[in-house]
Design a protein around this motif. Sequence first.
Motif, PDB file in Angstrom:
ATOM      1  N   LYS A  18       0.823  -1.212   0.000  1.00  0.00           N
ATOM      2  CA  LYS A  18       0.000   0.000   0.000  1.00  0.00           C
ATOM      3  C   LYS A  18       0.859   1.264   0.000  1.00  0.00           C
ATOM      4  CE  LYS A  18      -4.319   1.590   0.366  1.00  0.00           C
ATOM      5  NZ  LYS A  18      -5.087   1.491   1.627  1.00  0.00           N
ATOM      6  N   ASN A  19       1.947   1.258   0.749  1.00  0.00           N
ATOM      7  CA  ASN A  19       2.798   2.451   0.801  1.00  0.00           C
ATOM      8  C   ASN A  19       3.399   2.766  -0.567  1.00  0.00           C
ATOM      9  OD1 ASN A  19       2.381   2.998   3.516  1.00  0.00           O
ATOM     10  ND2 ASN A  19       4.083   1.694   4.173  1.00  0.00           N
ATOM     11  N   LEU A  20       3.794   1.726  -1.282  1.00  0.00           N
ATOM     12  CA  LEU A  20       4.326   1.926  -2.631  1.00  0.00           C
ATOM     13  C   LEU A  20       3.254   2.506  -3.549  1.00  0.00           C
ATOM     14  CD1 LEU A  20       6.467   1.476  -4.879  1.00  0.00           C
ATOM     15  CD2 LEU A  20       5.463  -0.783  -5.200  1.00  0.00           C
ATOM     16  N   LEU A  21       2.052   1.968  -3.455  1.00  0.00           N
ATOM     17  CA  LEU A  21       0.962   2.438  -4.309  1.00  0.00           C
ATOM     18  C   LEU A  21       0.603   3.892  -4.011  1.00  0.00           C
ATOM     19  CD1 LEU A  21      -1.363  -0.709  -4.308  1.00  0.00           C
ATOM     20  CD2 LEU A  21       0.317  -0.013  -6.024  1.00  0.00           C
ATOM     21  N   ARG A  22       0.814   4.315  -2.786  1.00  0.00           N
ATOM     22  CA  ARG A  22       0.529   5.716  -2.423  1.00  0.00           C
ATOM     23  C   ARG A  22       1.465   6.689  -3.141  1.00  0.00           C
ATOM     24  NH1 ARG A  22      -0.161   3.526   3.138  1.00  0.00           N
ATOM     25  NH2 ARG A  22      -2.396   3.583   3.617  1.00  0.00           N
ATOM     26  N   THR A  23       2.645   6.212  -3.520  1.00  0.00           N
ATOM     27  CA  THR A  23       3.568   7.090  -4.257  1.00  0.00           C
ATOM     28  C   THR A  23       3.092   7.310  -5.688  1.00  0.00           C
ATOM     29  OG1 THR A  23       4.988   5.276  -5.046  1.00  0.00           O
ATOM     30  CG2 THR A  23       5.499   6.222  -2.886  1.00  0.00           C
ATOM     31  N   LEU A  24       2.194   6.448  -6.156  1.00  0.00           N
ATOM     32  CA  LEU A  24       1.652   6.576  -7.507  1.00  0.00           C
ATOM     33  C   LEU A  24       0.293   7.264  -7.514  1.00  0.00           C
ATOM     34  CD1 LEU A  24       2.518   2.971  -8.791  1.00  0.00           C
ATOM     35  CD2 LEU A  24       3.849   5.069  -9.089  1.00  0.00           C
ATOM     36  N   GLU A  25      -0.402   7.189  -6.379  1.00  0.00           N
ATOM     37  CA  GLU A  25      -1.715   7.839  -6.243  1.00  0.00           C
ATOM     38  C   GLU A  25      -1.838   8.349  -4.812  1.00  0.00           C
ATOM     39  OE1 GLU A  25      -4.562   9.726  -6.396  1.00  0.00           O
ATOM     40  OE2 GLU A  25      -4.690   8.606  -8.289  1.00  0.00           O
TER      41      GLU A  25
END
Length: 212
Positions: A18-25
């Motif tokens: 989830k933390n990685l995905l937050r960098t994209l959205e």
Amino acid sequence: MKLEYLKKNTQDLLVLNKNLLRTLENKENVLDANIKYWLKKGELISLKKGMYILKDIFVREKNKDKFLEYLAEQMIQPSYLSVEYILAKYQILSEPVQSLTLVTIKKTQEIQNNLGIFRYYSITKKLFIGYENKNNDDLIIFEATKAKALFDFLYFRFLKERPVNTVEIDNLRLNWENISQKEFQEAKRYLKLTNSKKLKKLFKIIEEKYYA
């Protein structure tokens, strides 16, 4: 966020969190809606809360069994494959295993997802040893030696409630002929790292019965 944008920006990654995905959205409500939609469409596979893999990544993996082993260790770190799963691999268990079993210094737990069942047994740090790096197609997978898998299996079975006697040992239905004298002695050496008189009695009975 579009699915193609996600794939393009994570093409070198096997596991997403989830933390990685937050960098994209960076809009949490949009991201949550995206994840929910992709899961529903089967484009994203949930490993556990906040951890995912893309369906395309799983499909392209030729050796699914090895990839599942890799994913099992990614879900709970640190961990290594051991106990029933490894004993079955060496045909020491008489019955098939329906889950991947691992040892960890984290809490004992079970994770179920669309890829399978993953069981994690908690052990003390000083006994979190006896495993090897089985590098396979660039996947780093830690696996107990046959001897350590045997020790772990007996440790978790007999450390607490189960009594130590020949009947209980016979009920394990282990193929002792698939464990050499050398491997048994290697497993026995791990007793030095525990103060359990019960486990020492257990190994003594097994040695007298199968390795005298």
